[in-house]
Every structure is written in C-alpha cells, then in structure tokens.
Design a protein around this motif. Structure first.
Motif, PDB file in Angstrom:
ATOM      1  N   ASP A 135       0.819  -1.212   0.000  1.00 58.64           N
ATOM      2  CA  ASP A 135       0.000   0.000   0.000  1.00 58.64           C
ATOM      3  C   ASP A 135       0.850   1.258   0.000  1.00 58.64           C
ATOM      4  OD1 ASP A 135       0.813  -0.813   2.611  1.00 58.64           O
ATOM      5  OD2 ASP A 135      -0.583   0.621   3.484  1.00 58.64           O
ATOM      6  N   HIS A 136       2.149   1.135  -0.143  1.00 53.45           N
ATOM      7  CA  HIS A 136       3.064   2.274  -0.133  1.00 53.45           C
ATOM      8  C   HIS A 136       2.796   3.158  -1.350  1.00 53.45           C
ATOM      9  CE1 HIS A 136       4.715  -1.136   2.009  1.00 53.45           C
ATOM     10  NE2 HIS A 136       5.506  -0.331   2.697  1.00 53.45           N
ATOM     11  N   ARG A 137       2.845   4.433  -1.142  1.00 52.84           N
ATOM     12  CA  ARG A 137       2.614   5.376  -2.227  1.00 52.84           C
ATOM     13  C   ARG A 137       3.820   6.285  -2.427  1.00 52.84           C
ATOM     14  NH1 ARG A 137      -2.231   6.335   1.381  1.00 52.84           N
ATOM     15  NH2 ARG A 137      -0.931   4.812   2.484  1.00 52.84           N
ATOM     16  N   SER A 138       4.197   7.028  -1.422  1.00 54.69           N
ATOM     17  CA  SER A 138       5.347   7.928  -1.576  1.00 54.69           C
ATOM     18  C   SER A 138       6.628   7.151  -1.853  1.00 54.69           C
ATOM     19  CB  SER A 138       5.510   8.792  -0.323  1.00 54.69           C
ATOM     20  OG  SER A 138       5.665   7.977   0.837  1.00 54.69           O
ATOM     21  N   GLN A 139       6.773   5.957  -1.270  1.00 58.44           N
ATOM     22  CA  GLN A 139       7.974   5.156  -1.497  1.00 58.44           C
ATOM     23  C   GLN A 139       8.076   4.714  -2.954  1.00 58.44           C
ATOM     24  OE1 GLN A 139       5.756   4.721   0.917  1.00 58.44           O
ATOM     25  NE2 GLN A 139       6.752   4.314   2.898  1.00 58.44           N
ATOM     26  N   PHE A 140       6.943   4.387  -3.577  1.00 67.76           N
ATOM     27  CA  PHE A 140       6.966   3.990  -4.981  1.00 67.76           C
ATOM     28  C   PHE A 140       7.268   5.189  -5.876  1.00 67.76           C
ATOM     29  CE2 PHE A 140       5.175  -0.100  -3.851  1.00 67.76           C
ATOM     30  CZ  PHE A 140       5.630  -0.936  -4.864  1.00 67.76           C
ATOM     31  N   GLU A 141       6.735   6.340  -5.533  1.00 62.93           N
ATOM     32  CA  GLU A 141       7.044   7.532  -6.308  1.00 62.93           C
ATOM     33  C   GLU A 141       8.529   7.855  -6.228  1.00 62.93           C
ATOM     34  OE1 GLU A 141       2.914  10.099  -6.125  1.00 62.93           O
ATOM     35  OE2 GLU A 141       4.117   9.970  -4.293  1.00 62.93           O
ATOM     36  N   ALA A 142       9.107   7.708  -5.034  1.00 62.89           N
ATOM     37  CA  ALA A 142      10.541   7.951  -4.869  1.00 62.89           C
ATOM     38  C   ALA A 142      11.357   6.938  -5.663  1.00 62.89           C
ATOM     39  CB  ALA A 142      10.912   7.895  -3.390  1.00 62.89           C
ATOM     40  N   LEU A 143      10.906   5.678  -5.678  1.00 59.59           N
ATOM     41  CA  LEU A 143      11.621   4.641  -6.412  1.00 59.59           C
ATOM     42  C   LEU A 143      11.588   4.931  -7.909  1.00 59.59           C
ATOM     43  CD1 LEU A 143      13.153   1.977  -6.249  1.00 59.59           C
ATOM     44  CD2 LEU A 143      10.954   0.780  -6.281  1.00 59.59           C
ATOM     45  N   CYS A 144      10.456   5.405  -8.414  1.00 61.23           N
ATOM     46  CA  CYS A 144      10.370   5.768  -9.834  1.00 61.23           C
ATOM     47  C   CYS A 144      11.362   6.874 -10.179  1.00 61.23           C
ATOM     48  CB  CYS A 144       8.950   6.206 -10.181  1.00 61.23           C
ATOM     49  SG  CYS A 144       7.768   4.847 -10.323  1.00 61.23           S
ATOM     50  N   GLN A 145      11.455   7.850  -9.291  1.00 56.44           N
ATOM     51  CA  GLN A 145      12.397   8.941  -9.517  1.00 56.44           C
ATOM     52  C   GLN A 145      13.833   8.423  -9.499  1.00 56.44           C
ATOM     53  OE1 GLN A 145      11.966  12.151  -6.730  1.00 56.44           O
ATOM     54  NE2 GLN A 145      13.186  13.583  -7.940  1.00 56.44           N
ATOM     55  N   GLY A 167       5.891  -5.366   3.697  1.00 58.95           N
ATOM     56  CA  GLY A 167       5.972  -4.831   2.359  1.00 58.95           C
ATOM     57  C   GLY A 167       7.360  -4.780   1.769  1.00 58.95           C
ATOM     58  N   ARG A 168       8.124  -3.730   2.105  1.00 61.13           N
ATOM     59  CA  ARG A 168       9.379  -3.480   1.405  1.00 61.13           C
ATOM     60  C   ARG A 168      10.396  -4.615   1.552  1.00 61.13           C
ATOM     61  NH1 ARG A 168      10.285   2.505   3.659  1.00 61.13           N
ATOM     62  NH2 ARG A 168       8.978   1.585   5.289  1.00 61.13           N
ATOM     63  N   THR A 169      10.382  -5.298   2.686  1.00 62.41           N
ATOM     64  CA  THR A 169      11.275  -6.447   2.830  1.00 62.41           C
ATOM     65  C   THR A 169      11.016  -7.476   1.740  1.00 62.41           C
ATOM     66  OG1 THR A 169      11.284  -6.106   5.222  1.00 62.41           O
ATOM     67  CG2 THR A 169      12.036  -8.254   4.441  1.00 62.41           C
ATOM     68  N   ILE A 170       9.772  -7.548   1.265  1.00 60.38           N
ATOM     69  CA  ILE A 170       9.398  -8.511   0.228  1.00 60.38           C
ATOM     70  C   ILE A 170       9.545  -7.909  -1.166  1.00 60.38           C
ATOM     71  CG2 ILE A 170       7.489  -9.866  -0.726  1.00 60.38           C
ATOM     72  CD1 ILE A 170       6.384 -10.107   2.127  1.00 60.38           C
ATOM     73  N   PHE A 171       9.042  -6.689  -1.380  1.00 60.73           N
ATOM     74  CA  PHE A 171       8.910  -6.205  -2.753  1.00 60.73           C
ATOM     75  C   PHE A 171      10.008  -5.267  -3.221  1.00 60.73           C
ATOM     76  CE2 PHE A 171       6.313  -2.751  -0.695  1.00 60.73           C
ATOM     77  CZ  PHE A 171       6.998  -1.642  -1.184  1.00 60.73           C
ATOM     78  N   ALA A 172      10.876  -4.792  -2.348  1.00 61.31           N
ATOM     79  CA  ALA A 172      11.812  -3.724  -2.729  1.00 61.31           C
ATOM     80  C   ALA A 172      12.663  -4.093  -3.937  1.00 61.31           C
ATOM     81  CB  ALA A 172      12.691  -3.355  -1.536  1.00 61.31           C
TER      82      ALA A 172
END
Length: 645
Positions: A369-379, A594-599
């Motif tokens: 459900d992360h939102r800002s983290q995905f936006e940062a990853l895209c950048q 989340g991030r431990t799995i999907f990062a």
C-alpha cells in the motif's frame, strides 16, 4: 424427542429477500437517497437470529439465480445458517423490500414481490429427509397466501410431525401481501378479512406453538377483541399461544385463555426507546425459541424473546441487528442501561465484535500500500509513475501463486496505485486491507476526502480500513490529542459504514521504546473508546514487550482479531529473528510486510530489468521465506500448523 437427536434445531420456511433500508431517518421514503443492503424476510431473519443465539438453524426457500440470490446464500453461510434448503430459481428474481424509518410509529415499506422466487416454493421443493432432520419447523403467514406455497408449508408440517418434530407458526400478517391494500401501504398491519382468517386457521391443528402480535391474533381468531380472538384460536388447537404486546412484553397461554392478557405467563420486560420496530418480532421469535427448544420454563422463553426484541427495536436493520448469545447474556445481566439502547457503548461494541464474519487464526499479508515510497523509487530509477499500478497488480498474483486460495493470506493495497489489484481481489477469499491515511502525515491526515465517512462509503464492505499513525504515548499533548481525534472520527466512520479497522502504530519515529511503550499507547486508545479490529505493530525481540501487549489487548478487548507485524523495511534476517518473540503470544496472528518482500522486485521491474513473471516469482519467493519462518516460529512456540499446500 430431544433436539440433540436432530441435525438441525430449527428449519424456517418462507420469505427470503433483500432489505434495502433507507439510511436517512425522520423523513418520507420519497426523500431517502441511500439504502443499506441486508438479507431479510421474516423466516430468514429468524434463522439468522436463532443461529446467533446458538441454535442450529436452516432455511427452506427459493432465491433468484442473480446477484442478490447469491448474496443471500453467502450471507447465510457467514451467519452459520445451513443453506441446504436454499434453492435457486432460474426463472424468477429474488424479492426486494424497501424500508424506511419515519418516526417511532411510522415505518414505510414497499414490497417488490411480484412473481418472486420465494413465492414459487412448491411441494416438490420439500425434501422429506431435510425436514425430518430438524427438531422444529417454522412456517409463516405470508406463505399461506397462495396455493403453491400453502401446500409446501403444510407438507413440511406433516413431515415434521411424522418425524416427532414440533411445528411453529409465525402469523406474520402483511395485508398488502394478501392483496388487501394498495402497494404503497406495506406498513399496514391489519385488515380484517374472513377468507384470510379461514385460510390461516387451516394450519392450526398442525401447530405446537403459535406466535403473533395482538393484531395478528385478531386476523387468526377472526375478532378485534384480543381475548375473544385467542379463545377462537384455542378452540381449534392445543398449541402454546404467545401474544406479543410491544413495550408490554408478551403473554403466553399454554392452556385455557383467561379473562385478560396480564393473566398469561409473562417474562421480564424491557423498556427502551423505540427506534425501529421492523425485525423486532423476528428477534423475539429467535429469542423465544432459544429457550423453548431447550425445554426451559416459559418465563425464560418470554424473557429471552422480550430482550431480543428490545435490542433489535433500538437499531437500524433487521437481520444485522439480531443479538448474539454473548450479547444477550450481557444485556440480561445489566442492572442499568440507557433508555436509548444504542448509546450503550459496551453492548454495541460486543454486538460488533461478535457479529463480524471470518476467522483468522493466522494471517500472512503482502503489504504493497506504499505510495510515496513507490514515487521515490520511480524517480530513483527514472521510471514513469504511471507504471506503478501495473506493478501493484502483480501483488495479488504473487499471493495467489503461493497461497492457492488459502484465506489465511492477504493483500494490503491502496486505492491510488493499487486499485486494479483491489478490484481483482474481489474474486478471491483473501483478506483485503486498504490504507486511509495520507502517507507520512503526523499529525494524522486522511487521503482523498477529508470527510472520511464519505470516502469509506465508496469502499467494498470486505475492505479492512488500515490507518497508520505515528503515535507515541509521550507525544506532546497537542499532537497526541489531534491524532486521537482523527482516530475517533475514523472508528466512528468505519462502524457506520460497517468496515473493520486496523490501526498501525509506529512509535519509534517519535521517541524511545521500551517494553511498556506500545502497551501504554494501546491502553490510552482503549481508554478513549477506540477498539480496532486489528492492530499492526512494529517488530520486537522482547518477550516481555509482547507479553505486555497481549495482556493489554485481552484485558480491554478479548474479541480483538489480533496483531500483525509490520516490517519497517527491516532486512529479512532481522525480521525473521523478531518472529521468535512475537510467536510466543497468541495475540500475534502473523505479519503484513511490504518493502522487505517487494523492494528488489519493484526496483528491477520499474527499471525494465525483469518482466511480470520474474517479478511475480520474486515476490512469491520472498513471501514464502517469511511464511515458512513464521510457521517455524509458531511451531517452536507450540502454535499452529502451516498452510495447506
């Protein structure tokens, strides 16, 4: 014959419909703009009420081969009502009823029952083996109004009596359903009619128990003098007669009818504010039968019926308002209760907690459900943020690849980037969580509409509302109170929209943590009246901290669903190590990580280095590592077995 010799305590026969209840109160049905959807129909309501009180109930009816018919069947299963006798009619639609609450005396109804499925019930639908498996069958007046359903009802009664079972007759008189009023007069409860009286009286020799209001006794006995009507009924049957008297409770007559209703057998009555009379009679029947079918004294039967009716008359809806056995016991043991019963917070909390559906002895959730983290990853990798929804749609596929339908798995996805995954999850039995908070907000703010109730009204009912709050019990008073007000708003909205609530607490960002920090935070929220269905908490390797957390939760809410662990982007090894301590307590059911799995998978997929299949494999593989580690930790702790393969 003892009820334990039967497969079912009770089979109810007849109406099964969709109740569309106006959510606006105090106006005309014409002015209501939104409607809550429940299962309805008197026998269906009684079956639900009986199941909630611990009886083994079943239903014989027809429903349409449509969305509403499927909803009725699914909801009955959730309520614990056997659906062996819920038959699908491919030629007719499921019945509908529109209902409203105008004032304490006016409850408009419109029945949409023209050629509906349940009124097509016929004798060939009455399976003798099914009926003979019950200690009692219940028929109702509406299903005596047409030849086909009349014959089916009588046939069921004959089979039941031959099998040594008892027959219950709920008079359930609705003149409009006999064609005696205009279709806009569904709330009308009495029109005298000799032919109706004659039809109803035909079943009296088959009955062991007959229940109705004074008006219903009038139509059954053919007199508007209640005593005379009861005597006319008594002349045709030896059945126990029970006359419901609204705020005056009820009077039961096992033998001759005396000179006044007050001379009958009565149980303790309960005076509460009348909010909605619809469904109260069905609740009365369920409560009465809970005692009567267990051979308890008539005074107890009357008391249970009166109590259940009082509880339901104070609430919105019929079947969802039915009390559970635990709730009924709390109500009966209360020495003081508010006249406006729905203001009894303890009772309402117990009602909510004991009527939720589903059971999760363990829960393993892929949290994306992360939102800002995905936006940062895209950048970071130079990817287009428009691709985020496509990656998040892989979350459900990864869970399904591992879980293969096991409902102890789940996904946590947001509505901004994860909507495709949420939509696809509707076709599975997995646990579904969805965030409401504005990412990173402290003090807590809500994403999308700041009127959180309006936002939640757009969410499917099976979406669990997840709210992350950066909250420490030693926060400055102003910050703490602002966040608490938001959580109180959120809980109120979630209850009104009938969504479960998961509160995620991250305290470490706001201050130091010891073994008592999280228990103190949880206790303060309980003291404010906040009772989340789930808690999501930071991992810890302290056995004492987890013991304190469990003690605090169980002392305040023994019905809490439990705790799931969050990951905080911890390395896999560190997170697995924390499972060992958490697994020692029964209150921790699993994890939502989340991030431990999907990062890694997200970075590589967004950068174009792997395709969908490789990403799904990576996600499922990482999830499996944590699932296996959790099961191992619970096994060492003497807990539960792993998922089916």
């Amino acid at each position: 014959m003892a009820s334990t010799e039967f497969q079912y305590d009770l089979i109810t026969i007849g109406r099964s419909s969709i109740d569309l209840y106006g959510e606006q109160v105090g106006g005309r049905l014409e002015d209501m703009t939104s409607f809550a959807k429940y299962i309805g129909g008197s026998p269906t309501n009684t079956a639900v009420g009986a199941a909630r009180l611990g009886l083994r109930s079943a239903l014989l009816t027809r429903v349409g081969a449509d969305h509403f018919g499927r909803f009725i069947r699914e909801q009955l299963v959730r309520e614990g009502v056997a659906t062996r006798g819920v038959l699908e009619d491919r030629e007719r639609l499921t019945a509908l009823v529109f209902l409203g609450i105008r004032d304490p005396d006016t409850f408009p109804l419109i029945f949409y029952r023209e050629n509906c499925a349940d009124m097509a019930l016929q004798t060939s639908d009455v399976d003798p083996d099914f009926i003979a498996a019950a200690g009692a069958v219940l028929i109702n007046g509406t299903h005596l109004s047409q030849p086909g359903v009349f014959a089916a009802s009588v046939r069921a009664c004959e089979i039941a009596r031959a099998a040594g079972a008892r027959v219950i007759f709920d008079i359930d008189y609705r003149p409009v359903l006999w064609g005696l009023t205009g279709k806009d007069a569904g709330e009308n409860r009495f029109v005298a009619h000799e032919a109706v009286t004659a039809r109803l009286q035909q079943v009296l020799p088959l009955c062991d128990l007959i229940v109705g209001t004074e008006e219903e006794m009038h139509i059954l006995g053919g007199s508007t003098d209640t005593i005379q009507a009861l005597r006319a009924v008594r002349a045709r049957t030896d059945a126990l007669l029970v006359c419901k008297r609204g705020p005056h409770g009820c009077s039961a007559f096992p033998e001759a009818i005396p000179a006044s209703l007050d001379e009958g057998i009565v149980g303790r009555g309960f005076r509460v504010e009348v909010f909605n009379v619809l469904g109260a009679g069905d609740a009365f029947m369920a409560g009465f039968l809970r005692a009567w079918l267990r051979q308890q004294p008539l005074e107890a039967c009357c008391e249970y019926g009166n109590a259940c009716g009082a509880i339901v008359v104070s609430r919105h809806g019929c079947s969802p308002a039915m009390p559970t056995w635990e709730e009924l016991q709390q109500f009966l043991s209360s020495e003081q209760r508010p006249h406006r019963l729905r203001d009894d917070r303890a009772l309402e909390q117990l009602h909510w907690a004991t009527t939720r559906h589903g059971h999760w002895p363990q829960l393993m959730v892929l949290a994306m459900d992360h939102r800002s983290q995905f936006e940062a990853l895209c950048q970071q990798v130079g990817a287009d943020p428009a691709r985020i929804p496509d990656f998040k749609a892989l979350a459900l596929k990864a869970v399904d690849r591992l879980a293969k339908g096991d409902p102890r798995f789940g996904v946590l996805l947001d509505g901004r980037f994860g909507m495709r995954g949420l939509e696809a999850a509707a076709d599975h039995d997995y646990w579904i969580g969805r965030p409401i908070e504005l990412p990173g907000s402290c003090p807590l703010q809500f994403e999308a509409d700041q009127d959180v109730a309006t936002e939640l009204m757009t969410w499917p009912a099976n979406h669990v509302v997840k709210c992350l709050v950066f909250y420490h019990p030693d926060d400055p008073e102003d910050l703490r109170e602002r966040q608490e007000r938001q959580l109180l708003r959120l809980q109120d909205a979630a209850r009104k929209t009938r969504h479960e609530l998961l509160v995620e607490i991250i305290a470490s960002r706001n201050g130091g943590i010891d073994d008592d920090t999280i228990p103190r935070a949880i206790q303060r929220l309980y003291d404010l009246g906040i009772h989340p269905d789930w808690w999501k908490l930071e991992p810890s390797d302290s056995l004492r901290a987890w013991a304190n957390i469990e003690t605090t939760i169980l002392a305040n809410d023994p019905h809490c669903r439990g705790v799931v662990l969050l990951g905080l982007s911890a390395p896999e090894e560190q997170l697995i190590a924390s499972f060992q301590a958490a697994a020692q307590t029964s209150i921790v059911k699993g994890f939502a990580v989340g991030r431990t799995i999907f990062a890694d998978a997200a970075e590589q997929w967004l950068a174009g280095r792997i395709d969908d299949e490789a990403a799904i494999d990576c996600l499922a593989g990482r999830l499996r590592v944590l699932v296996d580690a959790w099961h191992q930790a619970k096994s060492v702790a003497g807990g539960i077995a792993g998922p089916r393969s």
